[in-house]
Design a protein around this motif. Sequence first.
Motif, short mmCIF file in Angstrom:
data_model
loop_
_atom_site.label_atom_id
_atom_site.label_comp_id
_atom_site.label_asym_id
_atom_site.label_seq_id
_atom_site.Cartn_x
_atom_site.Cartn_y
_atom_site.Cartn_z
N VAL A 59 48.07 -19.19 92.51
CA VAL A 59 49.27 -18.71 93.20
C VAL A 59 49.11 -19.00 94.69
O VAL A 59 48.15 -18.55 95.32
N THR A 60 50.04 -19.76 95.26
CA THR A 60 49.98 -20.05 96.69
C THR A 60 50.78 -19.03 97.47
O THR A 60 51.61 -18.30 96.92
N GLY A 61 50.51 -18.98 98.77
CA GLY A 61 51.22 -18.05 99.64
C GLY A 61 50.59 -16.68 99.73
O GLY A 61 51.11 -15.81 100.44
N VAL A 62 49.49 -16.45 99.02
CA VAL A 62 48.81 -15.15 99.06
C VAL A 62 47.52 -15.26 99.87
O VAL A 62 47.38 -14.62 100.92
N ARG A 63 46.60 -16.08 99.42
CA ARG A 63 45.34 -16.29 100.13
C ARG A 63 45.33 -17.61 100.88
O ARG A 63 44.50 -17.81 101.76
N PHE A 64 46.23 -18.51 100.54
CA PHE A 64 46.29 -19.82 101.18
C PHE A 64 47.63 -20.47 100.87
O PHE A 64 48.33 -20.09 99.93
N ASP A 65 48.00 -21.46 101.69
CA ASP A 65 49.09 -22.38 101.40
C ASP A 65 48.48 -23.75 101.18
O ASP A 65 47.27 -23.95 101.35
N VAL A 66 49.30 -24.72 100.78
CA VAL A 66 48.81 -26.06 100.44
C VAL A 66 49.68 -27.11 101.11
O VAL A 66 50.92 -27.00 101.09
N LEU A 67 49.04 -28.14 101.70
CA LEU A 67 49.73 -29.33 102.15
C LEU A 67 49.43 -30.44 101.16
O LEU A 67 48.27 -30.78 100.92
N ASP A 68 50.48 -30.99 100.56
CA ASP A 68 50.37 -32.00 99.51
C ASP A 68 50.81 -33.35 100.08
O ASP A 68 51.96 -33.51 100.50
N VAL A 69 49.88 -34.33 100.10
CA VAL A 69 50.14 -35.63 100.72
C VAL A 69 49.54 -36.73 99.85
O VAL A 69 48.72 -36.47 98.97
N PRO A 70 49.91 -38.01 100.09
CA PRO A 70 49.21 -39.10 99.42
C PRO A 70 47.72 -39.06 99.78
O PRO A 70 47.35 -38.75 100.91
N ALA A 71 46.88 -39.35 98.80
CA ALA A 71 45.44 -39.27 99.02
C ALA A 71 44.99 -40.16 100.16
O ALA A 71 44.09 -39.81 100.92
N GLY A 117 62.62 -35.23 110.06
CA GLY A 117 63.73 -36.07 109.66
C GLY A 117 63.37 -37.51 109.36
O GLY A 117 64.27 -38.34 109.21
N LEU A 118 62.09 -37.83 109.24
CA LEU A 118 61.68 -39.21 108.95
C LEU A 118 61.36 -39.44 107.48
O LEU A 118 60.88 -40.51 107.12
N GLY A 119 61.61 -38.48 106.63
CA GLY A 119 61.37 -38.66 105.20
C GLY A 119 59.91 -38.81 104.86
O GLY A 119 59.55 -39.64 104.01
N LEU A 120 59.05 -38.03 105.51
CA LEU A 120 57.61 -38.12 105.25
C LEU A 120 57.28 -37.57 103.86
O LEU A 120 57.88 -36.60 103.40
N ASP A 121 56.32 -38.19 103.24
CA ASP A 121 55.84 -37.71 101.93
C ASP A 121 54.80 -36.63 102.16
O ASP A 121 53.63 -36.75 101.81
N LEU A 122 55.25 -35.54 102.78
CA LEU A 122 54.40 -34.42 103.16
C LEU A 122 55.08 -33.15 102.69
O LEU A 122 56.12 -32.76 103.20
N ARG A 123 54.48 -32.52 101.68
CA ARG A 123 55.09 -31.32 101.08
C ARG A 123 54.17 -30.12 101.28
O ARG A 123 52.95 -30.27 101.40
N ALA A 124 54.77 -28.97 101.31
CA ALA A 124 54.01 -27.73 101.48
C ALA A 124 54.31 -26.78 100.33
O ALA A 124 55.45 -26.67 99.88
#
Length: 230
Positions: A59-71, A117-124
């Motif tokens: 479960v995210t948002g409790v002890r940590f968050d995650v940044l999801d990006v291309p390896a 606004g650049l359409g980055l493949d960077l999700r949280a």
Amino acid sequence: MAGSVPVSSSVPLPRRSLDPVPPGPRAGGVPDGPEAGARHWYENELGWPTVPGRPPMLVTGVRFDVLDVPAEAGAHALRHLGPGSPVALWGERMRLLVAAGSAEELPGVLEWLEWRGLGLDLRALGAGGLMEAPAPPGEARSGALPPERGSATGHGSVSVQGAAVWLRPPGPGGEAGASLPALPAVGGPTGAPDLVRLVDTLATHCHRVRLRRANARPPACRGNQPLAFS
């Protein structure tokens, strides 16, 4: 019938020996099965809430968050992490654990860094999100290649077939939380890695990966795309 022996009502019926034995705690209180063992490790050793399943989910948002990006992009940002900052690989994606609340801060950080606004493949992944739980350190999971096979980033194991693996596993207890990148407003501990520098590096290399992939497509597939420079 003469000579027959009546069946006593006190004799129990034969037991069905082929019934599966339901999983339960082993000696020492650790549940049976890899999924239950993984949940025990995350919840009891790290204090991270999980959701049961195969594999279990963190479960995210409790002890940590995650940044999801291309390896590929994430590999360039590892230098901005502390030695105890957990990082996971999931297929061709890298997931970097950051302080809880960072997902809410990400849009503002990207805007301040002029990456919005650049359409980055960077999700949280933040409050209410779920992340596949990699197998605990030392436990193999089907679909994960051994470290000697390497990875596209040149760092440790690589996951295939949807299996997540730890590139940098979390330390015991509160050590993982103390090493997570954070902003002062997030309430991160003193001395934690700088979330702004991490996001700036991730955004830069996500942008470069996007441009390279666009240029690698056949001309007929590109369409009318505006020029962009990093």
